[in-house]
Design an enzyme around this catalytic site. Structure first.
Site, mmCIF file in Angstrom:
data_model
loop_
_atom_site.group_PDB
_atom_site.id
_atom_site.type_symbol
_atom_site.label_atom_id
_atom_site.label_comp_id
_atom_site.label_asym_id
_atom_site.label_seq_id
_atom_site.Cartn_x
_atom_site.Cartn_y
_atom_site.Cartn_z
ATOM 1 N N ILE A 1 9.487 94.552 7.871
ATOM 2 C CA ILE A 1 9.782 93.613 6.784
ATOM 3 C C ILE A 1 9.711 92.166 7.247
ATOM 4 O O ILE A 1 9.927 91.240 6.459
ATOM 5 C CB ILE A 1 11.174 93.896 6.166
ATOM 6 N N GLY A 2 9.415 91.957 8.517
ATOM 7 C CA GLY A 2 9.308 90.591 9.012
ATOM 8 C C GLY A 2 8.927 90.569 10.479
ATOM 9 O O GLY A 2 9.081 91.546 11.201
ATOM 10 N N VAL A 3 8.382 89.425 10.907
ATOM 11 C CA VAL A 3 8.036 89.211 12.313
ATOM 12 C C VAL A 3 8.544 87.835 12.694
ATOM 13 O O VAL A 3 8.266 86.846 12.009
ATOM 14 C CB VAL A 3 6.513 89.287 12.542
ATOM 15 N N GLY A 4 9.294 87.762 13.784
ATOM 16 C CA GLY A 4 9.833 86.481 14.229
ATOM 17 C C GLY A 4 9.590 86.277 15.707
ATOM 18 O O GLY A 4 8.841 87.021 16.351
ATOM 19 N N GLY A 5 10.205 85.232 16.257
ATOM 20 C CA GLY A 5 10.030 84.927 17.662
ATOM 21 C C GLY A 5 10.548 86.013 18.574
ATOM 22 O O GLY A 5 10.041 86.224 19.672
ATOM 23 N N ASP B 1 18.789 76.386 15.109
ATOM 24 C CA ASP B 1 17.506 76.800 14.523
ATOM 25 C C ASP B 1 17.654 77.009 13.015
ATOM 26 O O ASP B 1 17.232 78.037 12.469
ATOM 27 C CB ASP B 1 16.992 78.068 15.198
ATOM 28 N N LYS C 1 9.584 92.252 15.910
ATOM 29 C CA LYS C 1 9.462 92.754 14.550
ATOM 30 C C LYS C 1 10.829 93.170 13.998
ATOM 31 O O LYS C 1 11.705 93.608 14.739
ATOM 32 C CB LYS C 1 8.510 93.944 14.498
ATOM 33 N N VAL C 2 10.962 93.039 12.675
ATOM 34 C CA VAL C 2 12.174 93.472 11.983
ATOM 35 C C VAL C 2 11.800 94.629 11.058
ATOM 36 O O VAL C 2 10.857 94.522 10.264
ATOM 37 C CB VAL C 2 12.800 92.318 11.171
ATOM 38 N N LYS D 1 16.158 94.691 14.290
ATOM 39 C CA LYS D 1 15.302 93.720 14.971
ATOM 40 C C LYS D 1 15.025 94.219 16.388
ATOM 41 O O LYS D 1 15.938 94.384 17.189
ATOM 42 C CB LYS D 1 15.964 92.343 14.991
#
Length: 866
Positions: free
Chosen positions: A533-537, A651, A540-541, A555
Site C-alpha cells: 500500500i506504499g513505498v517509503g525510505g 520529517d 515497503k508497507v 512496514k
C-alpha cells in the site's frame, strides 16, 4: 558574348556546382550555430522559449546504424516536449559533423532525457561522447545521473577551443563492456562564443599561472551570488543559466544580500566586456554584514561538489557598489583552504568603483575521502587595516578543465537508495542522506530542475564532512543485518531467537508486542505484492491481518534502504512510549532472520497527500482539510510539550500525515525523530535530515535542530492543503518551484487567492483564509525565533475553523472552548499560547490577564467590523 567570356562563366558555374555537390555529400551546413532536435524530420519545431529546433539527420556521417524514436512517457517536469520527446538511438559508433568558424570557441550543449525508446531498456544506455578529440563523457548513464540528481533530464555544457579545420565532430560510442548497450541523444546545441578563457592564477603558487587558451572545459556551476535566477533569455547573448547561490552557502554565516541603488547603470570595460556576465550578476551581491566583530570571526563560505583528479577554474565576479575609495573594503580570498589572494581590493582591481571585474583561480582537486569539494571563502583582511571589516561577492562560476589525456569525463554519480525509492514514487520529496564516501556527483548547469537537485548534492557533501568532524563512521549507521554487526547479540526472551532486542530499552520491549516472522508472513500472504500500500525510505508497507481479523499496516525494511537499524530502534523507542489520538499507534515489531518489521494501526484512507493531488482519491472539502491540519497540529503539539521530553519529529510532510476510516489525522514515521534540547540548551546539534521542500532553512544552514524546525515543515503542509500542489515542482517556472517561496510571495503581494485549489476556493470564508494564511506565513519565517510554537499554531487553526463555521462572528463561548481544548493538549510546558500578530495571550490565573484577553477577544468576535 565572346567565347572567352563564356568560358570564364562556365568555369565559375562549374566551380559553384562542384562546391554545392560536395557540401551536399558531406552533409555539412555552412552555419556556425546549430540547434538540433534529434530524431525528428520536420523543420522549425519550437520549444517553450519559442526557439526553433531543426532535424539532425543531414549532419550524421551515416544514419544506417541509428534510428529515430519517441519517448514512451512524458515526465511532467520536462520544460518542453522539444527536444526531449524524440531521440536519436545509436547501436554502434556514429558521428555528427558540423561546419563552424575556425577562429571561434563554441558551446556544445547535449540534452538527454532518459526514458523508454522503442522498447529499449534505458538502464542499458551506457555510452561515451567524444567532441573534437575531447572525451566529454565516458561510460555515461543518463538514467543513473538523473536518479542521483533527481532530475527528469540532463544537460551537459562544454566549451571547445577553436577548430583549425573549421569543423566540430561529435561521436557517440555505445559501451562495449555492457551487453545490449546503446547511445542516445535528444538535443544538440552548438553556439559560437567569444573566448572567455586566457590565464588563471594557480592557488597555492602565487608565482605560477595556468594557460587556458587551448583547453576544453565543462561548466560545473554558475551562480548569481546574492541575486535571483537568470534564465538563458536574460543572459548577455550566450544563453547561459545563472542560479541562486544560497544552497551552496556553508554554515550559519550567510551574511546579507544587497543590490545597486536605483538608477545605477553598469559600465562595462574592455577588460570586462558585456558578454562576461549579465548586469544582474554585477548589480547584486552577498556581503558579510555590518558588524565588524562578527565579521572578524567567520568566513563567508560556499561549498561545491565536484569530480576528483581534475583542475578547476574558479571565476569570481566583483563590482564594488557601496564604497568609493581604495582600502575601504579589503579582504582575503581562499580556495580549498589555500590563499588565492591577499588584500583583495575590488576598486584597485577594476580601476574605479562601480566597474565590473573578474578573477580566475586554478585549483587541483585530488582524490580522497570527502575531498571531492571546492570551498570558496572570503575573510576581511585585518593586516590591510581597511575602513570596514567586510567581504563580498557578486557571481561565481566553476569550470572543469580537460586533463593531459584530453578528458573531461567523470564517473557516474552513485544514487542513494532513497533516491531510487523516489524514482519509484515520483512525487515524493527526497531527503539528504548518506551515500558511499566515494560517491561523486557530477554538477552542471542542468536546466529548470537542477537548482534543487544540486542543493541535494551539496547537502550530501556537507553531511559527510560533518560526520567526519564528529568522528562518526558511516558504516555504523547504515542498514545492518541484525546478526551482522560487531555487537554481541542476545536471544529474545520472547522468541528465543537472536534478535535486535538487546538494542532496545527494556521498557520499550515490554510496551511493544513482539511478532514472530511466521505471523507477519501469514498476515501478508508471504509479502504478496498485491498487499503493498506504499513505498517509503524505510521500505515497503503492506496491508495485513493479525489475530484473526485485525487490520494492520506492516512496514518492512529494505536491506538497501538508507533508513536502517537506527531508524528501526528510534521508531520503537519513541512510539512505544507515546499514545495520542493524533499519533499513529505502534502495535509491535519483528526482528527475526535479518528482518526489521514494524506493525502499526491500519489507516484506511492513506496519506493526506493522496487526497490533495497525488491520485486525487477524494476531493477533500475545505473544512475537512482544516480539521485534518488541526489534528496533525495537535499531534505535533503533544510531541513538543506533552511527553516527558520534547520530541522533534524532523520529517513533517503530507505523506507522514495519515487518515483513519473517520478521516482523523495521525502523525506517522518517527524514524528520524530526535529528543529535543534540555532546559540548559537552545538546540540539538545534528546532521541535516528531512525532506527538501519542507526543510527548515535555519536548520539546514546551522545543523542546529529545534522544535521550530517542525513548525517550518508544518507551514509547508498548511500551504499544501490550501493549494493542493507539491512542496517542490520542478516543472514550474523557477520562482514557483518551491511552494514555500511562491506562497509567501503571493501572500505578501496580496494575490494568494490566485493559487488556492479551485476545488475549495468558493468554500473558504475570507476571514478564515486570512487567519489560516497568516498562520502558515508565520510558520515559514526564516528564523526559528520568529516562528510560533505548535501551541500557537493549533490555537490559530482552531480559531480559523471557528471563523469558517461562524461567518457572522465568533462567540465568546466558542473561544473559551478553544482555549480549554488547546490547553488540554499540553502538560504545562508552555505557560502562554499567543496569537502571533494579535497581541493575544492565553493562560495565567490573574484577573488582569482575563480582562485583557476579553478586550481583545471582543475585537475578534466580529472581525468584519475591525
Amino acid at each position: 558574348m565572346s567565347t572567352q567570356t563564356l568560358l570564364l562563366f562556365s568555369l565559375v558555374l562549374f566551380s559553384f556546382l562542384c562546391k554545392s555537390l560536395c557540401a551536399s555529400n558531406d552533409s555539412i551546413s555552412a552555419s556556425t550555430s546549430y540547434i538540433l532536435n534529434c530524431g525528428i524530420s520536420k523543420d522549425g519545431l519550437e520549444d517553450a522559449d519559442t526557439r526553433k529546433w531543426n532535424p539532425d539527420t543531414k549532419y550524421l556521417v551515416s544514419s544506417d546504424d541509428s534510428i529515430s524514436a519517441k519517448a514512451e512517457f512524458q515526465d511532467p517536469s520536462l520544460p518542453s516536449t522539444v527536444p526531449y520527446m524524440t531521440a536519436r538511438i545509436f547501436t554502434s559508433k556514429s558521428t555528427y559533423i558540423f561546419k563552424v568558424s575556425s577562429k571561434q570557441r563554441h558551446w556544445i550543449r547535449l540534452h538527454f532525457y532518459p526514458s523508454s525508446y522503442s522498447s529499449l531498456n534505458i538502464s542499458d544506455a551506457y555510452f561515451g561522447v567524444i567532441a573534437n578529440g575531447i572525451t566529454a563523457l565516458h561510460n555515461f548513464s543518463a538514467s543513473i545521473t538523473a536518479q542521483a540528481l533527481t532530475q527528469a533530464y540532463i544537460l551537459r555544457e562544454f566549451s571547445l577551443s577553436s577548430s583549425p579545420n573549421g569543423r566540430v565532430n561529435i561521436t557517440f560510442l555505445p559501451c562495449p563492456f555492457h551487453n545490449g548497450s546503446y547511445a542516445f541523444i535528444n538535443g544538440i546545441e552548438i553556439i559560437e562564443m567569444p573566448d572567455l578563457f586566457s590565464t588563471a592564477m594557480m592557488v597555492g603558487f602565487s608565482d605560477q599561472s595556468v594557460d587556458l587558451g587551448g583547453s576544453a572545459f565543462q561548466t560545473m556551476f554558475r551562480v548569481n551570488v546574492g541575486g535571483q535566477y537568470i534564465s538563458p533569455t536574460q543572459d548577455s547573448g550566450l544563453s547561459r543559466t545563472w542560479y541562486d547561490d544560497s544552497p551552496y552557502v556553508f554554515g550559519a554565516g550567510v551574511g546579507v544580500v544587497g543590490d545597486a541603488d536605483k538608477g545605477f547603470i553598469l559600465r562595462y570595460t574592455t577588460d570586462t566586456p558585456e558578454y562576461v556576465a549579465p548586469a544582474d550578476v554585477y548589480t547584486t551581491f552577498r556581503s558579510m554584514g555590518p558588524d565588524p566583530k562578527v565579521n572578524s570571526n567567520y568566513n563567508l563560505t560556499w561549498v561545491f561538489q565536484v569530480d576528483a583528479n581534475f583542475t578547476y577554474i574558479v571565476r569570481l565576479h566583483f563590482c564594488e557598489l557601496v564604497w568609493t575609495k581604495v582600502n575601504q573594503r579589503v579582504f582575503d580570498i581562499y580556495v580549498n583552504n589555500q590563499t588565492a589572494e591577499t588584500a583583495a581590493d575590488v576598486i584597485v582591481m577594476a580601476g574605479s568603483p562601480g566597474l565590473p571585474v573578474y578573477q580566475d583561480y586554478a585549483v587541483y582537486v585530488e582524490d580522497g575521502p570527502g575531498d571531492e569539494t571546492i570551498w570558496v571563502a572570503l575573510h576581511p583582511s585585518v593586516s590591510a587595516e581597511p575602513e570596514v571589516y567586510d567581504a563580498f561577492l557578486n557571481g561565481l562560476e566553476i569550470f572543469k578543465m580537460s586533463d593531459t589525456a584530453e578528458n573531461l569525463a567523470g564517473p557516474n554519480p552513485v544514487p542513494s537508495p532513497l533516491m531510487l525509492e523516489a524514482e519509484q514514487e515520483p512525487t515524493q520529496e527526497f531527503a539528504p542522506s548518506k551515500s558511499n564516501n566515494k560517491a561523486q556527483v557530477i554538477g552542471g548547469a542542468a536546466g529548470g530542475a537542477a537548482a534543487f537537485g544540486l542543493m541535494a548534492v551539496i547537502c550530501i557533501a556537507v553531511y559527510h564532512r560533518k560526520r567526519r568532524e564528529l568522528g562518526i563512521d558511516s558504516s555504523t549507521t547504515g542498514w545492518l543485518p541484525l546478526y551482522g554487526n560487531s555487537q554481541s547479540t542476545n536471544k529474545s526472551t520472547i522468541s528465543g531467537k537472536s534478535t535486535a532486542s538487546s538494542h532496545l530499552s527494556s521498557m520499550a520491549a515490554s510496551l511493544c508486542r513482539h511478532f514472530s516472522l511466521a505471523e507477519i508472513k501469514h498476515g501478508t500472504k508471504h509479502f504478496d505484492e498485491s498487499h503493498v500500500i506504499g513505498v517509503g525510505g524505510f521500505g515497503k508497507v503492506y496491508k495485513g491481518v493479525v489475530d484473526g481479523g485485525t487490520k494492520v499496516a506492516i512496514k518492512r525494511a529494505n536491506p538497501s534502504s538508507e533508513q536502517g537499524l537506527h531508524e528501526f530502534q528510534t521508531e520503537i523507542e519513541m512510539l512505544s512510549k507515546l499514545r495520542h489520538r493524533h499519533l499513529v499507534s505502534l502495535i509491535g515489531y519483528c526482528e527475526e532472520d535479518n528482518e526489521m518489521i514494524l506493525v502499526y494501526d491500519y489507516m484506511a484512507h492513506g496519506t493526506l497527500r493522496e487526497h490533495l493531488y497525488k491520485g486525487h482519491k477524494t476531493n477533500l472539502s475545505w473544512k475537512q482539510r482544516l480539521e485534518i491540519c488541526i489534528g496533525a497540529a495537535r499531534g505535533l503539539h503533544y510531541l513538543h510539550t506533552g511527553a516527558k521530553y520534547t520530541i522533534i519529529h524532523r520529517d513533517v510532510k503530507t505523506t507522514n500525515i495519515l487518515l483513519d476510516e473517520k478521516w482523523v489525522a495521525k502523525v506517522s514515521d518517527f524514524g528520524l525523530s530526535k529528543t529535543g534540547p534540555n532546559l540548559n540548551q537552545t538546540h540539538v546539534s545534528t546532521v541535516v535530515k528531512g525532506s527538501f521542500g519542507y526543510l527548515d532553512p535555519e536548520y539546514f544552514r546551522r545543523q542546529q535542530l529545534t522544535e521550530k524546525s517542525d513548525v517550518y515543515s508544518f507551514g509547508v503542509v498548511l500551504f499544501e492543503a490550501l493549494c493542493a500542489r507539491p512542496a517542490l515542482n520542478p516543472s514550474l517556472p523557477k520562482e514557483q518551484v518551491s511552494l514555500a517561496d511562491w506562497a509567501l510571495h503571493c501572500q505578501k503581494k496580496g494575490f494568494l487567492e490566485d493559487i488556492v485549489d479551485p476545488h475549495i476556493k468558493e468554500q473558504i470564508n475570507p476571514d478564515c483564509l486570512k487567519k489560516f494564511a497568516e498562520t502558515a506565513e508565520k510558520c515559514l519565517s526564516d528564523h526559528g525565533i520568529e516562528r510560533p510554537s505548535m501551541g500557537d499554531v493549533l490555537w490559530n487553526l482552531e480559531f480559523a475553523l471557528q471563523l469558517q463555521e461562524n461567518p457572522d462572528g465568533v462567540k465568546m463561548e466558542d473561544i473559551d472552548v478553544m482555549r480549554t481544548h488547546t490547553s488540554s493538549h499540553s502538560d504545562g510546558h508552555e505557560a502562554n499560547m499567543g496569537i502571533h500578530g494579535s497581541n493575544l495571550s492565553i493562560g495565567g490565573d490573574s484577573e488582569e490577564n482575563e480582562e485583557s484577553s476579553s478586550v481583545i477577544f471582543s475585537q475578534l468576535v466580529h472581525p468584519k467590523g475591525r
